[in-house]
Enzyme design. Structure first.
Site, mmCIF file in Angstrom:
data_model
loop_
_atom_site.group_PDB
_atom_site.id
_atom_site.type_symbol
_atom_site.label_atom_id
_atom_site.label_comp_id
_atom_site.label_asym_id
_atom_site.label_seq_id
_atom_site.Cartn_x
_atom_site.Cartn_y
_atom_site.Cartn_z
ATOM 1 N N THR A 1 0.839 -1.190 0.000
ATOM 2 C CA THR A 1 0.000 0.000 0.000
ATOM 3 C C THR A 1 0.874 1.239 0.000
ATOM 4 O OG1 THR A 1 -1.929 1.034 1.032
ATOM 5 C CG2 THR A 1 -0.334 0.031 2.545
ATOM 6 N N LYS B 1 3.461 1.442 -3.774
ATOM 7 C CA LYS B 1 2.866 0.669 -4.883
ATOM 8 C C LYS B 1 3.619 0.858 -6.208
ATOM 9 C CE LYS B 1 -1.967 0.466 -3.364
ATOM 10 N NZ LYS B 1 -3.344 0.731 -3.772
ATOM 11 N N ASN C 1 -0.036 -3.848 -6.207
ATOM 12 C CA ASN C 1 -0.582 -3.854 -4.829
ATOM 13 C C ASN C 1 -0.558 -5.256 -4.222
ATOM 14 O OD1 ASN C 1 -2.778 -5.135 -6.078
ATOM 15 N ND2 ASN C 1 -4.227 -4.222 -4.648
ATOM 16 N N ASP D 1 -6.418 -3.925 -7.594
ATOM 17 C CA ASP D 1 -7.335 -2.818 -7.280
ATOM 18 C C ASP D 1 -8.429 -2.660 -8.351
ATOM 19 O OD1 ASP D 1 -6.303 -1.993 -4.824
ATOM 20 O OD2 ASP D 1 -4.877 -0.595 -5.726
ATOM 21 N N GLY E 1 -3.893 9.077 -10.010
ATOM 22 C CA GLY E 1 -2.804 8.366 -9.342
ATOM 23 C C GLY E 1 -2.875 6.867 -9.627
ATOM 24 N N GLY E 2 -2.218 6.089 -8.759
ATOM 25 C CA GLY E 2 -2.138 4.639 -8.974
ATOM 26 C C GLY E 2 -3.497 3.951 -8.987
ATOM 27 N N ARG F 1 -7.008 17.161 -10.592
ATOM 28 C CA ARG F 1 -6.605 18.497 -10.143
ATOM 29 C C ARG F 1 -5.450 18.987 -11.016
ATOM 30 N NH1 ARG F 1 -4.669 18.610 -3.987
ATOM 31 N NH2 ARG F 1 -3.084 17.248 -4.874
HETATM 32 P P1 NAP Z 1 -2.200 8.688 -5.306
HETATM 33 O O1 NAP Z 1 -1.430 7.869 -6.276
HETATM 34 O O2 NAP Z 1 -1.490 9.497 -4.287
HETATM 35 O O3 NAP Z 1 -3.142 9.679 -6.176
HETATM 36 C C1 NAP Z 1 -3.948 10.605 -5.544
HETATM 37 C C2 NAP Z 1 -4.818 11.333 -6.580
HETATM 38 O O4 NAP Z 1 -5.739 12.143 -5.869
HETATM 39 C C3 NAP Z 1 -4.037 12.257 -7.496
HETATM 40 O O5 NAP Z 1 -4.648 12.250 -8.751
HETATM 41 C C4 NAP Z 1 -4.192 13.614 -6.814
HETATM 42 O O6 NAP Z 1 -4.218 14.708 -7.714
HETATM 43 C C5 NAP Z 1 -5.592 13.494 -6.262
HETATM 44 N N1 NAP Z 1 -5.773 14.364 -5.086
HETATM 45 C C6 NAP Z 1 -5.096 14.286 -3.912
HETATM 46 N N2 NAP Z 1 -5.557 15.216 -3.056
HETATM 47 C C7 NAP Z 1 -6.535 15.895 -3.724
HETATM 48 C C8 NAP Z 1 -7.371 16.991 -3.384
HETATM 49 N N3 NAP Z 1 -7.304 17.571 -2.166
HETATM 50 N N4 NAP Z 1 -8.268 17.423 -4.301
HETATM 51 C C9 NAP Z 1 -8.340 16.849 -5.522
HETATM 52 N N5 NAP Z 1 -7.555 15.809 -5.908
HETATM 53 C C10 NAP Z 1 -6.662 15.344 -5.021
HETATM 54 O O7 NAP Z 1 -3.239 7.798 -4.483
HETATM 55 P P2 NAP Z 1 -3.920 6.423 -4.949
HETATM 56 O O8 NAP Z 1 -3.077 5.282 -4.545
HETATM 57 O O9 NAP Z 1 -4.301 6.567 -6.388
HETATM 58 O O10 NAP Z 1 -5.214 6.367 -3.999
HETATM 59 C C11 NAP Z 1 -6.277 7.294 -4.153
HETATM 60 C C12 NAP Z 1 -7.360 6.990 -3.127
HETATM 61 O O11 NAP Z 1 -7.961 5.724 -3.395
HETATM 62 C C13 NAP Z 1 -6.847 6.909 -1.674
HETATM 63 O O12 NAP Z 1 -7.793 7.515 -0.827
HETATM 64 C C14 NAP Z 1 -6.781 5.420 -1.401
HETATM 65 O O13 NAP Z 1 -6.952 5.107 -0.024
HETATM 66 C C15 NAP Z 1 -7.992 4.944 -2.201
HETATM 67 N N6 NAP Z 1 -7.892 3.521 -2.583
HETATM 68 C C16 NAP Z 1 -8.895 2.694 -2.165
HETATM 69 C C17 NAP Z 1 -8.858 1.365 -2.531
HETATM 70 C C18 NAP Z 1 -9.970 0.439 -2.092
HETATM 71 O O14 NAP Z 1 -9.772 -0.768 -2.142
HETATM 72 N N7 NAP Z 1 -11.137 0.952 -1.718
HETATM 73 C C19 NAP Z 1 -7.790 0.863 -3.286
HETATM 74 C C20 NAP Z 1 -6.791 1.757 -3.685
HETATM 75 C C21 NAP Z 1 -6.845 3.083 -3.325
HETATM 76 P P3 NAP Z 1 -2.868 15.481 -8.178
HETATM 77 O O15 NAP Z 1 -2.274 14.631 -9.265
HETATM 78 O O16 NAP Z 1 -3.372 16.779 -8.669
HETATM 79 O O17 NAP Z 1 -1.972 15.584 -6.962
#
Ligand code: NAP
Length: 300
Positions: free
Chosen positions: A69, A73, A94, A109, A136-137, A159
């Site tokens: 996580t 990742k 993952n 995922d 993101g990922g 964003r």
């Molecule tokens: P990540 O790689 O860090 O990507 C985050 C994304 O969110 C980026 O596109 C970022 O935009 C955007 N972002 C962050 N803060 C923001 C804000 N305040 N306003 C608007 N956009 C914002 O994270 P990730 O691994 O893709 O995970 C994203 C979310 O999915 C997390 O909350 C994670 O816990 C959740 N998730 C859940 C599962 C599940 O099984 N339910 C599985 C995987 C992930 P920028 O590019 O502009 O910074």
């Protein structure tokens, strides 16, 4: 109480921080019900030097595999001996399977999201239009799986618009079928969100008290499915906005359970197991509730 013996296998989760992870509760509940002699442990990895040490240990100890996580990742992708094509396309791993000392990377995922959409909303992406919020990922994994599930069109809104464009440019040559586009998460996004059959939040917006919905309720509508990947808390601003608009709203717990169940099925493929999703969901929900009680006590 499960007994741990000299032949008990290991599984775990690599990440930092891990204080709020639901995975050990969810996976150990599954192993108990399945009667599989395996224990799932948290593996706190504070930096990339530690990551190398822990992966070397995972390789040599009796691990069936590990989940990965935040924030590793993407980093582990180049530390695996072999990576499934979907994980390479997503740019993130993952789930790592250990096989004869080799580390094989997967990304469950996206599959978890598609499975949860079918199970919890009866939604089939085939021929449908999707908006992904975030680049993101998790958004990348969702994009790959939704495209492989024959979505008609997928629009990535972020964003940082350049990051959304880079994601679409990176994968579009590899994915036949779905029409991919990108944009920014501003007022220009309203039409795409309004017209989508499915809207998925793949940003962390909603995790913290007071977080706004990534899109206003007025952009959402009846007949749409709105899936939030955030699962802590379950009722995010987006889930509330979707309910208010009459859309079908899904929290992130279903996806979490399905990605974890798929990981178990990869690790124990030789035994042909099917992970008990209902048991995993109940264990994860109970752990979420206990985290909420602890927070209330702390804030009282
Ligand atoms: P990540 O790689 O860090 O990507 C985050 C994304 O969110 C980026 O596109 C970022 O935009 C955007 N972002 C962050 N803060 C923001 C804000 N305040 N306003 C608007 N956009 C914002 O994270 P990730 O691994 O893709 O995970 C994203 C979310 O999915 C997390 O909350 C994670 O816990 C959740 N998730 C859940 C599962 C599940 O099984 N339910 C599985 C995987 C992930 P920028 O590019 O502009 O910074």
């Amino acid at each position: 109480m499960r007994s741990i013996s000299g032949v008990t296998r290991l599984a775990g989760i690599i990440g930092h921080p891990l204080e709020h992870t639901l995975s050990p509760a969810m996976h150990n509940a599954a192993y108990e019900v399945m009667g599989v002699d395996c224990v799932y442990v948290p593996l706190h990895v504070v930096d990339e030097c530690d990551l190398l040490v822990v992966l070397a240990a995972v390789r040599s100890l009796p691990f069936v595999g590990v989940n990965v996580t935040m924030p590793y990742k993407e980093t582990v992708l180049c530390l695996c001996d072999e990576v499934a094509e979907t994980a390479t396309l997503a740019g993130a791993v993952n789930t790592i399977q250990c096989h004869d000392g080799r580390l094989i990377g997967y990304n469950t995922d996206g599959r978890g999201l598609v499975e949860a959409l079918a199970a919890d909303a009866g939604f089939d992406p085939s021929g449908r239009n999707v908006v992904l919020l975030g680049a993101g990922g998790a958004a990348a994994a969702a994009l790959i799986s939704l495209a492989l599930a024959h979505a008609n069109g997928i629009t990535v809104l972020n964003r940082d618009e350049g990051r959304a464009r880079a994601l679409v440019d990176r994968v579009s040559g590899q994915l036949a079928g779905a029409e991919l586009s990108s944009g920014s998460l501003t007022d220009d996004a309203e039409l795409a969100v309004r017209e989508a059959d499915l809207v998925v939040n793949a940003t962390p917006l909603g995790m913290h008290a007071g977080d706004p919905s990534p899109v206003p309720a007025s952009w959402l509508r009846r007949g749409q499915v709105v899936a939030d990947m955030v699962y802590g808390p379950l009722t995010t601003s987006l889930v509330s906005a979707a309910q208010e608009a009459g859309a079908v709203a899904l929290d992130g717990l279903g996806m979490l359970v399905c990605q974890g169940a798929t990981a178990i099925e990869i690790w124990h493929a030789e035994a042909g197991v099917q992970a008990p999703r209902d048991v995993m969901r109940a264990a994860a929900a109970a752990m979420l509730e206990s985290h909420a009680h602890l927070r209330e006590e702390r804030d009282a």
